[in-house]
Design an enzyme around this catalytic site. Structure first.
Site, short mmCIF file in Angstrom:
data_model
loop_
_atom_site.label_atom_id
_atom_site.label_comp_id
_atom_site.label_asym_id
_atom_site.label_seq_id
_atom_site.Cartn_x
_atom_site.Cartn_y
_atom_site.Cartn_z
N ASP A 1 4.22 -41.37 -27.94
CA ASP A 1 2.98 -40.83 -27.72
C ASP A 1 2.46 -40.17 -29.04
OD1 ASP A 1 0.81 -39.84 -26.17
OD2 ASP A 1 2.01 -38.28 -25.11
N HIS B 1 -2.99 -46.63 -32.96
CA HIS B 1 -1.92 -47.72 -32.50
C HIS B 1 -1.46 -48.63 -33.47
CE1 HIS B 1 -3.20 -45.90 -28.82
NE2 HIS B 1 -4.46 -46.42 -28.72
N LEU C 1 21.05 -56.38 -29.48
CA LEU C 1 20.18 -55.24 -28.96
C LEU C 1 19.28 -55.65 -28.03
CD1 LEU C 1 18.89 -52.09 -29.23
CD2 LEU C 1 17.27 -53.30 -30.87
C1 IPE Z 1 0.39 -43.43 -27.30
O1 IPE Z 1 -0.49 -42.96 -27.68
C2 IPE Z 1 0.23 -45.09 -26.96
C3 IPE Z 1 -0.25 -45.35 -25.78
C4 IPE Z 1 -0.23 -44.57 -24.65
C5 IPE Z 1 -0.56 -46.63 -25.62
P1 IPE Z 1 -1.77 -42.10 -27.33
O2 IPE Z 1 -2.95 -43.12 -27.16
O3 IPE Z 1 -1.46 -41.44 -25.90
O4 IPE Z 1 -2.13 -40.99 -28.05
P2 IPE Z 1 -2.68 -39.28 -27.83
O5 IPE Z 1 -1.81 -38.80 -26.95
O6 IPE Z 1 -4.06 -39.80 -27.55
O7 IPE Z 1 -2.39 -38.76 -29.02
MG MG Z 2 -0.73 -39.73 -25.33
#
Ligand code: IPE
Ligand code: MG
Length: 235
Positions: free
Chosen positions: A2, A19, A113
């Site tokens: 996250d 991402h 793994l």
């Molecule tokens: C995690 O990062 C990636 C996925 C859920 C695919 P987020 O996209 O949730 O990032 P924030 O929470 O908006 O910072």
């Molecule tokens: Mg998030």
């Protein structure tokens, strides 16, 4: 995993940049788990709820996933890493399902793994599909209701055959399970770090494991019982 969006926002970058940066964290985490001899790593890559994000973001995440699987297959095979996926995989775009199936098939022999990717995943949905299949087996006379115990029930989960997680690491400072491995995490140690996923590196994983090693896992017993008997309870 996250915090990709907030990582990008902090840098005035589009969410997608977060991402993309997170992919390197995946690589480093996988590499480190393998080096440490950790048998199973499960990454919460895409939740059932994530389908409700803006269309462009879902599309971009699917694209990144496809790209990751394609670019990593060689490395996974070379390092004996078996990729598995858990979730409502039939909801993934056909192209993603295809590469995923190919990578799962081609890495199946890996013994170093297990890399479990939770995709289109919901822990509650996982429990419900287990119940549905179990009921079918009971109705067909294959399972005796009185013999349904926890190991049997677990075998109906997507993670059937794998051990329950010992440690849950949640990045970006959120104190939630977010429907991740809802059944399996019952006795896991929870570690929360403020670090956003794209900044999560080997040292961060080692810090989490270090803290885990200092926890006393009592499984309902007293500390004294554990120290005196040196019992290693399982449930
Ligand atoms: C995690 O990062 C990636 C996925 C859920 C695919 P987020 O996209 O949730 O990032 P924030 O929470 O908006 O910072
Ligand atoms: Mg998030």
């Amino acid at each position: 995993m996250d915090g990709n969006g907030r990582w990008a926002e902090q840098r005035s970058l589009p969410r997608l940049a977060g991402h993309k940066a997170g992919v390197e964290s995946v690589r480093e985490t996988v590499r480190t788990c393998r080096e440490l001899g950790i048998p199973v790593l499960t990454l919460y890559a895409f939740s059932r709820e994530n389908w409700s994000r803006p269309h462009w973001e879902v599309k971009a995440l699917m694209g990144l996933l496809t790209q990751y699987l394609r670019s990593e297959i060689k490395e996974l095979k070379k390092n004996g890493i078996a990729l598995k996926a858990l979730g409502e995989l039939e909801k993934l775009p056909p192209k993603v399902q295809d590469v995923l199936a190919r990578v799962v098939r081609e890495t199946a022999a890996g013994e170093e793994l297990v890399l479990n990717l939770a995709l289109s995943y919901s822990g509650r949905a996982e429990i419900l599909q287990a119940v549905r299949r179990l009921v079918q087996d009971v109705q067909a006379g294959r399972v005796e209701p009185g013999l349904i115990d926890e190991p049997l029930f677990s075998s109906y989960l997507y993670t059937g055959g794998l051990p329950d997680p010992d440690l849950l690491v949640r990045t970006s400072g959120e104190f939630r399970l977010s429907d991740f491995l809802t059944y399996q995490l019952a006795y896991a140690e929870i570690y929360v770090t403020k670090t956003f996923w794209p900044d999560f590196r080997k040292k961060d994983l080692l810090a989490a494991i270090g803290e885990y090693q200092n926890r006393e896992r009592r499984f309902g017993l007293t500390g004294e019982q554990l120290r005196e008997k040196k019992v290693a309870p399982t449930g």
